[in-house]
Enzyme design. Structure first.
Site, PDB file in Angstrom:
ATOM      1  N   LYS A  47       3.287   0.051   0.599  1.00  0.00           N
ATOM      2  CA  LYS A  47       2.501  -0.117  -0.066  1.00  0.00           C
ATOM      3  C   LYS A  47       4.003  -0.080  -1.000  1.00  0.00           C
ATOM      4  O   LYS A  47       5.109  -0.484  -0.095  1.00  0.00           O
ATOM      5  CB  LYS A  47       2.006   1.561  -0.859  1.00  0.00           C
ATOM      6  CG  LYS A  47       0.517   0.585  -0.629  1.00  0.00           C
ATOM      7  CD  LYS A  47      -0.698  -0.098  -0.164  1.00  0.00           C
ATOM      8  CE  LYS A  47      -1.988   0.550   0.693  1.00  0.00           C
ATOM      9  NZ  LYS A  47      -2.509   1.251   0.767  1.00  0.00           N
TER      10      LYS A  47
HETATM   11  C1  LIG Z   1      -3.487   2.615   1.296  1.00  0.00           C
HETATM   12  C2  LIG Z   1      -5.644   2.580   0.425  1.00  0.00           C
HETATM   13  C3  LIG Z   1      -6.162   3.390   0.193  1.00  0.00           C
HETATM   14  C4  LIG Z   1      -5.322   4.235   1.087  1.00  0.00           C
HETATM   15  O1  LIG Z   1      -4.265   4.472   0.666  1.00  0.00           O
HETATM   16  P1  LIG Z   1      -3.852   6.050   1.779  1.00  0.00           P
HETATM   17  O2  LIG Z   1      -2.624   6.970   1.331  1.00  0.00           O
HETATM   18  O3  LIG Z   1      -3.434   5.120   3.169  1.00  0.00           O
HETATM   19  O4  LIG Z   1      -4.639   7.124   1.908  1.00  0.00           O
HETATM   20  C5  LIG Z   1      -6.830   2.813  -0.431  1.00  0.00           C
HETATM   21  N1  LIG Z   1      -7.408   1.863  -0.863  1.00  0.00           N
HETATM   22  C6  LIG Z   1      -7.236   1.291  -1.157  1.00  0.00           C
HETATM   23  C7  LIG Z   1      -7.232  -0.013  -1.644  1.00  0.00           C
HETATM   24  C8  LIG Z   1      -5.298   1.137  -0.157  1.00  0.00           C
HETATM   25  O5  LIG Z   1      -5.189  -0.146  -0.327  1.00  0.00           O
END
Ligand SMILES: *Cc1c(COP(=O)(O)O)cnc(C)c1O
Length: 376
Positions: A180
Site C-alpha cells: 500500500k
Molecule cells: C489491503 C486491503 C485490505 C486489508 O488490509 P490488511 O492491512 O492487509 O488487513 C482491505 N481491503 C482492501 C480493498 C485492501 O486492498
C-alpha cells in the site's frame, strides 16, 4: 523479477524505528498517537484510530457503526475478501453489488437495488486508488438512512472533487501493508469526523476497555473497566514510528506513482487490445494499482500473465469476485451470475507493476513486455 508492488524503506525510516526500540514504549505509546494525528490531518479527518491491520480497521469501523447479527452491509463484488469478511465477523450478511464495467467502482444503481430494511452500511471501495462516486453514495445513504464506510485501502492520497479520501464517508479505512502507499509492516487505521465512532473503534481495538496503559500511567490510576467485548487489535509504537517516517515521504511516493501511471497511459494508448481502466475527471487517482484490461482478439489474460513472468515482469489479478470464493458460495449460497460486470472484468484484468521505487528502465521493461505479448 519486477514485482507488482513493493515498499520503499529509507535510512530515515530505519533510524526512526531504531529510536523507538531504544525508548520506553514498544507498543501503545506516543508514536501511535502521533501517527494517528499525521494520517488524520493528511486525509482531512478529525480522528484517527490506528490498529493492527486494515482488516482490523474494517472490523472496528463496522462495530462502531453498530453492525450486528441480522444486519446487511452492501459491499462491491470486486474487492479484497477482507471488505466482506469484516461484515461476517460481526454476524451480519454481506450483500454484493456489481461494479461499473469501465472503472470497476461500485455501481450505484445496483447499490439501490440491493438495499433492504436490514441494510445498515454501504461500503465503497476506492478500487485501484480511484474514488467512488461519493456524492451519489451520499444521496443514497441519506435517502435510505444507511451509513457509509470507505474501504480506502487503495486510495490514501486520492481526491474526489478536490476533497481527500478519508473525509468523504462517515468513516474510512486505510491499510499500511507493504504494497500500500505507506508501510508499517502490518497496520491499519479508521479515520472519521465523528467522535463517537472514533471512541467506539478505539474501545474495540483494546478488549472493550475504556483506558489504555499509557492513560492509566498518566492518571496515576490502576482502574479500568471493560464495557463491551473487544479484541486486541493494537498496533505497536515500533510500527507507528515507521508509519510517521513514511508519511513524511507520502507526497513524493504519490507523485512517482502518478508519473509512472502517465507513462503507462501514454504507451498503452497506442497498444491495441490493452485498455487501462477509465479515469474520472472529478478525481485525483492515488494509483495503488495500475490495472489493464486484456480485451483484444486472440489475447488471453492468463497467457499474458505467464508471458510477462517469462520476461521478468510480475503481475497480479485484483480480484476474484468475492462471492465466487468457496467460503462465500457455501456459506451464503451464492454463485456465478450475481454480478455480471465483476465476473466479466475478472476474466480480463491484470495489475502490472506500480510502486514508487520502480525505475524508468523498469517501466520501459514492463511496457515492452506488454506490447511484446500483444504483437507476438
Ligand atoms: C489491503 C486491503 C485490505 C486489508 O488490509 P490488511 O492491512 O492487509 O488487513 C482491505 N481491503 C482492501 C480493498 C485492501 O486492498
Amino acid at each position: 523479477m519486477i514485482p507488482y508492488g513493493k515498499q520503499t524503506i529509507t535510512d530515515d525510516d530505519v533510524r526512526a524505528v531504531v529510536k523507538v526500540l531504544q525508548s520506553d514504549w514498544l507498543t501503545t505509546g506516543p508514536s501511535v498517537r502521533l501517527f494517528e494525528e499525521k494520517v488524520a490531518e493528511f486525509v482531512g479527518a478529525k480522528h484517527g484510530v490506528a490498529v493492527a491491520n486494515g482488516t482490523a480497521a474494517l472490523h472496528c469501523a463496522l462495530y462502531a457503526m453498530g453492525v450486528e447479527p441480522g444486519d446487511e452491509v452492501v459491499v462491491p463484488a470486486m474487492t479484497f475478501a477482507a471488505s466482506a469478511n469484516s461484515v461476517v465477523f460481526l454476524g451480519a450478511t454481506p450483500v454484493f453489488a456489481d461494479v461499473d464495467p469501465e472503472t470497476l467502482l461500485i455501481d450505484l444503481a445496483d447499490v439501490e437495488r440491493k438495499i433492504t430494511d436490514k441494510t445498515k452500511v454501504v461500503i465503497g471501495v476506492d478500487y485501484a486508488g480511484q474514488p467512488c462516486n461519493w456524492d451519489g453514495l451520499r444521496k443514497i445513504a441519506d435517502r435510505y438512512g444507511v451509513q457509509l464506510l470507505a474501504d480506502a485501502c487503495h486510495a490514501l492520497g486520492a481526491h474526489y472533487k478536490s476533497k481527500p479520501v478519508g473525509s468523504l464517508a462517515d468513516a474510512s479505512v486505510f491499510s499500511f501493508h507493504p504494497v500500500k502507499h505507506v508501510a508499517t509492516g502490518e497496520g491499519g487505521m479508521v479515520v472519521t469526523g465523528d467522535s463517537e465512532l472514533a471512541r467506539k473503534a478505539g474501545l474495540f481495538r483494546s478488549h472493550g476497555i475504556t483506558t489504555d496503559a499509557r492513560q492509566r500511567e498518566e492518571q496515576g490510576s490502576w482502574f479500568y473497566e471493560m464495557v463491551d467485548l473487544g479484541y486486541n487489535y493494537r498496533i505497536t509504537d515500533i510500527q507507528c514510528a515507521l508509519g510517521i517516517s513514511q508519511m513524511a515521504q507520502l507526497d513524493g511516493f504519490l507523485a512517482r506513482r502518478r508519473e509512472i501511471a502517465s507513462r503507462y497511459d501514454a504507451v498503452f494508448a497506442d497498444v491495441d487490445g490493452i485498455e487501462p481502466l477509465a479515469l474520472k475527471s472529478e478525481s485525483l487517482h492515488a494509483y495503488h494499482l495500475y490495472v489493464i484490461r486484456v480485451v483484444g482478439d486472440g489475447l488471453d489474460r492468463a497467457d499474458m500473465f505467464r508471458s510477462l513472468r517469462e520476461q521478468g515482469v510480475g503481475s497480479n489479478v485484483h480480484y476474484i469476485p468475492v462471492y465466487l470464493h468457496p467460503y462465500y458460495k457455501d456459506r451464503f449460497g451464492l454463485d456465478s451470475g450475481l454480478c455480471p460486470h465483476a465476473e466479466a472484468a475478472y476474466e480480463q484484468i491484470l495489475s502490472i507493476p506500480m510502486y514508487p521505487g520502480l525505475t524508468d528502465e523498469e517501466v520501459t521493461t514492463v511496457c515492452k513486455a506488454v506490447a511484446g505479448y500483444v504483437g507476438r
